[in-house]
Scaffold this active site. Structure first.
Site, PDB file in Angstrom:
ATOM      1  N   PRO A 125      60.732  46.558  38.159  1.00 31.95           N
ATOM      2  CA  PRO A 125      61.060  45.357  38.731  1.00 31.95           C
ATOM      3  C   PRO A 125      59.832  45.105  39.986  1.00 31.95           C
ATOM      4  O   PRO A 125      59.430  46.059  40.378  1.00 31.95           O
ATOM      5  CB  PRO A 125      62.588  45.462  39.381  1.00 31.95           C
ATOM      6  CG  PRO A 125      62.493  46.936  39.684  1.00 31.95           C
ATOM      7  CD  PRO A 125      61.629  47.581  38.574  1.00 31.95           C
ATOM      8  N   LYS A 141      59.371  35.390  36.407  1.00 33.01           N
ATOM      9  CA  LYS A 141      59.051  36.997  35.986  1.00 33.01           C
ATOM     10  C   LYS A 141      59.592  37.872  37.187  1.00 33.01           C
ATOM     11  O   LYS A 141      58.911  37.967  38.228  1.00 33.01           O
ATOM     12  CB  LYS A 141      57.615  37.084  35.686  1.00 33.01           C
ATOM     13  CG  LYS A 141      57.293  38.780  35.241  1.00 33.01           C
ATOM     14  CD  LYS A 141      55.637  38.862  35.120  1.00 33.01           C
ATOM     15  CE  LYS A 141      55.574  40.220  35.242  1.00 33.01           C
ATOM     16  NZ  LYS A 141      54.114  40.757  34.817  1.00 33.01           N
ATOM     17  N   ALA A 187      50.644  36.344  32.341  1.00 35.17           N
ATOM     18  CA  ALA A 187      51.603  37.187  33.032  1.00 35.17           C
ATOM     19  C   ALA A 187      51.088  37.398  34.452  1.00 35.17           C
ATOM     20  O   ALA A 187      49.966  37.829  34.498  1.00 35.17           O
ATOM     21  CB  ALA A 187      52.144  38.100  32.452  1.00 35.17           C
ATOM     22  N   ILE A 226      44.841  39.104  37.013  1.00 33.96           N
ATOM     23  CA  ILE A 226      44.544  37.898  37.848  1.00 33.96           C
ATOM     24  C   ILE A 226      44.798  38.260  39.331  1.00 33.96           C
ATOM     25  O   ILE A 226      44.273  37.807  40.195  1.00 33.96           O
ATOM     26  CB  ILE A 226      45.917  37.027  37.375  1.00 33.96           C
ATOM     27  CG1 ILE A 226      45.225  36.330  36.016  1.00 33.96           C
ATOM     28  CG2 ILE A 226      45.740  35.802  38.525  1.00 33.96           C
ATOM     29  CD1 ILE A 226      46.401  35.375  35.385  1.00 33.96           C
ATOM     30  N   LEU A 240      37.005  38.824  34.445  1.00 36.72           N
ATOM     31  CA  LEU A 240      36.393  39.666  33.241  1.00 36.72           C
ATOM     32  C   LEU A 240      35.043  40.011  33.625  1.00 36.72           C
ATOM     33  O   LEU A 240      34.588  41.094  33.046  1.00 36.72           O
ATOM     34  CB  LEU A 240      36.803  39.139  31.805  1.00 36.72           C
ATOM     35  CG  LEU A 240      38.064  38.635  31.860  1.00 36.72           C
ATOM     36  CD1 LEU A 240      38.362  37.660  30.309  1.00 36.72           C
ATOM     37  CD2 LEU A 240      39.095  39.739  31.424  1.00 36.72           C
ATOM     38  N   THR A 278      47.592  42.896  35.924  1.00 41.55           N
ATOM     39  CA  THR A 278      46.736  43.194  37.382  1.00 41.55           C
ATOM     40  C   THR A 278      45.570  42.240  37.258  1.00 41.55           C
ATOM     41  O   THR A 278      44.843  42.160  38.456  1.00 41.55           O
ATOM     42  CB  THR A 278      46.274  44.747  37.336  1.00 41.55           C
ATOM     43  OG1 THR A 278      45.632  45.094  35.943  1.00 41.55           O
ATOM     44  CG2 THR A 278      47.660  45.354  37.826  1.00 41.55           C
ATOM     45  N   SER A 292      31.540  25.674  30.138  1.00 38.64           N
ATOM     46  CA  SER A 292      31.070  25.122  28.950  1.00 38.64           C
ATOM     47  C   SER A 292      32.304  24.974  28.229  1.00 38.64           C
ATOM     48  O   SER A 292      32.750  25.909  27.654  1.00 38.64           O
ATOM     49  CB  SER A 292      30.105  26.104  28.143  1.00 38.64           C
ATOM     50  OG  SER A 292      30.113  25.879  26.713  1.00 38.64           O
ATOM     51  N   VAL A 339      38.864  32.554  27.600  1.00 41.20           N
ATOM     52  CA  VAL A 339      39.482  33.685  27.043  1.00 41.20           C
ATOM     53  C   VAL A 339      40.717  33.201  26.373  1.00 41.20           C
ATOM     54  O   VAL A 339      41.282  33.816  25.584  1.00 41.20           O
ATOM     55  CB  VAL A 339      39.558  34.947  27.892  1.00 41.20           C
ATOM     56  CG1 VAL A 339      40.337  34.890  28.958  1.00 41.20           C
ATOM     57  CG2 VAL A 339      39.929  36.210  26.909  1.00 41.20           C
TER      58      VAL A 339
HETATM   59  P1  FAD Z   1      37.021  33.201  30.986  1.00 44.91           P
HETATM   60  O1  FAD Z   1      38.451  32.808  30.747  1.00 44.91           O
HETATM   61  O2  FAD Z   1      36.792  34.174  29.496  1.00 44.91           O
HETATM   62  O3  FAD Z   1      36.346  32.243  31.369  1.00 44.91           O
HETATM   63  C1  FAD Z   1      34.754  32.353  31.173  1.00 44.91           C
HETATM   64  C2  FAD Z   1      34.195  31.087  31.502  1.00 44.91           C
HETATM   65  O4  FAD Z   1      32.845  31.064  31.501  1.00 44.91           O
HETATM   66  C3  FAD Z   1      34.656  29.860  30.426  1.00 44.91           C
HETATM   67  O5  FAD Z   1      34.822  28.797  31.256  1.00 44.91           O
HETATM   68  C4  FAD Z   1      33.295  29.945  29.893  1.00 44.91           C
HETATM   69  O6  FAD Z   1      33.029  28.748  29.132  1.00 44.91           O
HETATM   70  C5  FAD Z   1      32.272  30.166  30.689  1.00 44.91           C
HETATM   71  N1  FAD Z   1      31.044  30.442  30.236  1.00 44.91           N
HETATM   72  C6  FAD Z   1      30.683  31.780  29.597  1.00 44.91           C
HETATM   73  N2  FAD Z   1      29.532  31.786  29.106  1.00 44.91           N
HETATM   74  C7  FAD Z   1      28.790  30.543  29.635  1.00 44.91           C
HETATM   75  C8  FAD Z   1      27.538  29.740  29.556  1.00 44.91           C
HETATM   76  N3  FAD Z   1      26.604  30.528  28.724  1.00 44.91           N
HETATM   77  N4  FAD Z   1      27.330  28.705  30.139  1.00 44.91           N
HETATM   78  C9  FAD Z   1      28.537  28.067  30.553  1.00 44.91           C
HETATM   79  N5  FAD Z   1      29.527  28.635  30.805  1.00 44.91           N
HETATM   80  C10 FAD Z   1      29.868  29.674  30.220  1.00 44.91           C
HETATM   81  N6  FAD Z   1      45.688  39.066  33.225  1.00 44.91           N
HETATM   82  C11 FAD Z   1      46.558  38.921  33.686  1.00 44.91           C
HETATM   83  O7  FAD Z   1      46.549  38.826  35.034  1.00 44.91           O
HETATM   84  N7  FAD Z   1      47.869  38.946  33.145  1.00 44.91           N
HETATM   85  C12 FAD Z   1      47.899  38.966  31.903  1.00 44.91           C
HETATM   86  O8  FAD Z   1      49.087  38.825  31.234  1.00 44.91           O
HETATM   87  C13 FAD Z   1      46.803  38.991  30.879  1.00 44.91           C
HETATM   88  N8  FAD Z   1      46.575  39.370  29.761  1.00 44.91           N
HETATM   89  C14 FAD Z   1      45.561  39.420  28.969  1.00 44.91           C
HETATM   90  C15 FAD Z   1      45.661  39.751  27.603  1.00 44.91           C
HETATM   91  C16 FAD Z   1      44.371  40.227  27.001  1.00 44.91           C
HETATM   92  C17 FAD Z   1      44.202  40.525  25.588  1.00 44.91           C
HETATM   93  C18 FAD Z   1      43.300  40.065  27.852  1.00 44.91           C
HETATM   94  C19 FAD Z   1      41.649  40.412  27.047  1.00 44.91           C
HETATM   95  C20 FAD Z   1      43.416  39.655  29.129  1.00 44.91           C
HETATM   96  C21 FAD Z   1      44.329  39.441  29.885  1.00 44.91           C
HETATM   97  N9  FAD Z   1      44.338  39.248  31.090  1.00 44.91           N
HETATM   98  C22 FAD Z   1      45.463  39.056  31.802  1.00 44.91           C
HETATM   99  C23 FAD Z   1      43.132  38.943  31.947  1.00 44.91           C
HETATM  100  C24 FAD Z   1      42.865  37.640  32.180  1.00 44.91           C
HETATM  101  O9  FAD Z   1      42.652  36.910  30.935  1.00 44.91           O
HETATM  102  C25 FAD Z   1      41.716  37.082  32.843  1.00 44.91           C
HETATM  103  O10 FAD Z   1      41.646  38.108  34.086  1.00 44.91           O
HETATM  104  C26 FAD Z   1      41.594  35.801  33.188  1.00 44.91           C
HETATM  105  O11 FAD Z   1      41.905  34.956  32.222  1.00 44.91           O
HETATM  106  C27 FAD Z   1      40.354  35.510  33.824  1.00 44.91           C
HETATM  107  O12 FAD Z   1      39.294  35.214  32.928  1.00 44.91           O
HETATM  108  P2  FAD Z   1      37.904  34.982  33.176  1.00 44.91           P
HETATM  109  O13 FAD Z   1      37.978  33.707  34.056  1.00 44.91           O
HETATM  110  O14 FAD Z   1      37.210  35.727  34.000  1.00 44.91           O
HETATM  111  O15 FAD Z   1      37.103  34.611  31.860  1.00 44.91           O
END
Ligand code: FAD
Length: 504
Positions: A102, A84, A56, A352, A339, A350, A45, A51
């Site tokens: 490292p 990195k 990194a 990703i 997530l 960690t 969506s 997020v």
């Molecule tokens: P999201 O990016 O949240 O994607 C969720 C998807 O689901 C979106 O496309 C959304 O539109 C969809 N969705 C949700 N509900 C619905 C619905 N009802 N209908 C249709 N679609 C829906 N990881 C690292 O490896 N290195 C980092 O440096 C790192 N830094 C981070 C820092 C912070 C503060 C946080 C919170 C996380 C960090 N992470 C990091 C974790 C990393 O951001 C996530 O593992 C990665 O971005 C994967 O996110 P995701 O795809 O699981 O979720």
């Protein structure tokens, strides 16, 4: 058509979510099953969005996209990426102190004795050179240089590895282009409901807000923190680990590029957590991770904004999380990745990498429509152990801090899991390592953290008793010189980025 009551091959996979997890899964699975009659549909969506953090990585990401036939240079160009070589920890032991963790090893083992034992022996004899001086990766990061590792390293001193800092949105787009090229269908719509099968509670379909029904025989939940399928629809519980990992929130903000980008991530201890700086080619990614028990969100935001390398270019974004994991990452006909399956915190990048291993595991254990519990149990066991090992490594960073603020004092006196205590005890007694199954971090990484925090063992390998100290000092000096000379011969990180750009 197959009888739905009998096990049949999976033909129709629905991926929910188009963040990093969703598009990585779509790209890797569509590639892996490119000759199989499996249809992949990804629903995301754009109204909800992603997020927006997660920039990194650790070196496994390079293996991930290499398996899809993508080169470093191409991915770097597409994702505005920088190199990195590790993580620089600032002020964690005490204000003014820093060290680099490292990707790679330290020094040269000799006569069946690990290098760190020699380093410890030399320290006992008065040599003050830090462990990082014996790591090419750490020294490159320290000096702001970068290069490609030698394909056939002439000695252990030349071994290091590297990862990327990338723009998360661009990386997801890159994965999306690849996945769509392999026939993955994308639907941009919000899911309003999930239809479960009466007889066994398996997911039958997701129902979109516009009324469309998208059927599938296997579902991958990449819906982010909400965990729409695994958590909400299937009711899989969540293990809260906030008694071990106190940080439960973050602010993220982008800022303008200032100077040449460093070749490592910087993580700097703050009042009740820590701040990240992730250099990209066109901007900086910044954020503060903090514990809401010890700091208000306003104070955390002020602390972040007061310590940005350049002017902010976006509105700060507030993120909340509960460190922990789902009780099971796979239930019925649904696996959660990213997530949606859990999140610890971003300190060692960690999350990703856990998506990568989740995808890999799914490839190995891909089921038929019955989703036999033998497969689920194995998947869930491996996933749980891997998460626990990452948790342990993260806990170590907090447990060893030497700071005086209430948050840090509480971290320093927390009741650690048995698995970490066991490792720490072994290290403190004799400088020895214990490696469990499914560990993401090698003993070299544990060593980097132990040494970085001045946590040294009470005794060393008895094989070194009676070592000629003058000779030892000379050998270690020669190792340091050789690493320094190697660093001098490498390009600066900015030059390295130009070289990579030119080869894309
Ligand atoms: P999201 O990016 O949240 O994607 C969720 C998807 O689901 C979106 O496309 C959304 O539109 C969809 N969705 C949700 N509900 C619905 C619905 N009802 N209908 C249709 N679609 C829906 N990881 C690292 O490896 N290195 C980092 O440096 C790192 N830094 C981070 C820092 C912070 C503060 C946080 C919170 C996380 C960090 N992470 C990091 C974790 C990393 O951001 C996530 O593992 C990665 O971005 C994967 O996110 P995701 O795809 O699981 O979720």
């Amino acid at each position: 058509m197959a009888n739905p009551g009998l096990p049949h091959p999976i033909r129709n996979v629905v991926i929910v979510g188009g963040g990093t997890a969703g598009w990585m899964a779509a790209a890797a699975l569509a590639h892996h099953f490119r000759n199989a009659p499996i249809r992949f549909t990804l629903i995301e969506s754009s109204e909800i969005g992603t997020v927006g953090v997660g920039e990194a990585t650790i070196p496994t990401i390079r293996r991930f996209y290499a398996a899809l036939g993508m080169s470093d240079a191409d991915v770097m160009k597409a994702c505005s990426a920088t190199a990195k070589l590790g993580i620089r920890f600032n002020d964690w032991l005490r204000p003014g102190h820093s060290f680099v963790h490292p990707f790679g090893r330290f020094g040269q083992d000799l006569n069946g004795v690990e290098f760190h034992q020699y380093w410890l022996a030399a320290r006992a004899a008065g040599d003050t050179a830090p462990l990082g001086d014996y790591s090419l990766g750490a020294m490159l990061a320290q000096e702001g240089h970068a290069t490609l590792p030698a394909p056939n390293p002439p000695s252990q001193l030349s071994i290091f590895d590297w990862a990327l800092h990338f723009d998360a949105a661009l990386f997801a787009q890159h994965m999306r282009r690849f996945a769509e090229g392999l026939g993955v269908t994308r639907i941009d719509a919000r899911i309003g409901d999930v239809a479960l099968r009466g007889e066994d509670g398996f997911i039958d379909a997701v129902i979109l807000d516009d009324g469309r029904r998208i059927d599938g025989d296997f579902f991958i939940d990449c819906s982010g923190f909400r965990s729409l399928l695994l958590g909400e629809a299937l009711g899989v519980g969540y293990q809260d680990w906030s008694h071990w990992l106190f940080c439960d929130g973050a602010w993220a903000v982008q800022s303008e590029r200032v100077g040449d980008p460093p070749s490592c991530t910087a993580v700097t201890a703050r009042t009740a957590g820590w701040q990240w700086r992730i250099p990209l080619r066109h901007r900086e990614g910044n954020g503060i991770v903090f514990s809401s028990r010890f700091q208000s969100e306003r104070e955390a935001l002020d602390e972040l904004l007061a310590n940005l390398p350049g002017s902010p270019t976006t509105e700060p974004r507030r993120l909340r999380f509960t460190p922990g994991r789902r009780d099971a990452a796979w239930s019925k006909n649904c696996v959660a990745l990213g997530l949606a399956s859990g999140f610890l915190e971003p300190l060692e990048s960690t999350s990703i990498a856990l998506i990568e291993t989740g995808i890999e595991r799914l490839k190995q254990l891909f089921p038929d429509s019955s989703c036999n519990t033998a497969l689920l149990d194995e998947y869930n066991e491996q996933t749980a152990e891997e998460m626990e090992r990452v948790r342990d490594f993260l806990i170590l960073h907090y447990a060893l801090n030497g700071r005086s603020e209430p948050f840090w004092k509480a971290c320093g006196s927390l009741d650690m899991p048995f698995s970490v205590n066991k490792k720490l005890k072994l290290w403190r007694t004799r400088g020895a390592f214990l490696r469990y199954r499914w560990e993401m971090f090698s003993p070299a990484s544990w060593l980097a953290i132990y040494a970085g925090f001045d946590c040294l063992p009470a005794s060393i390998d008895p094989a070194l008793t009676g070592t000629n100290t003058a000779q030892l000092t000379r050998s270690l000096h020669a190792m340091r010189q050789s690493i320094r000379a190697a660093v001098t011969d490498t390009p600066t990180h900015a030059e390295f980025l130009e070289i990579m750009e030119a080869t894309a």
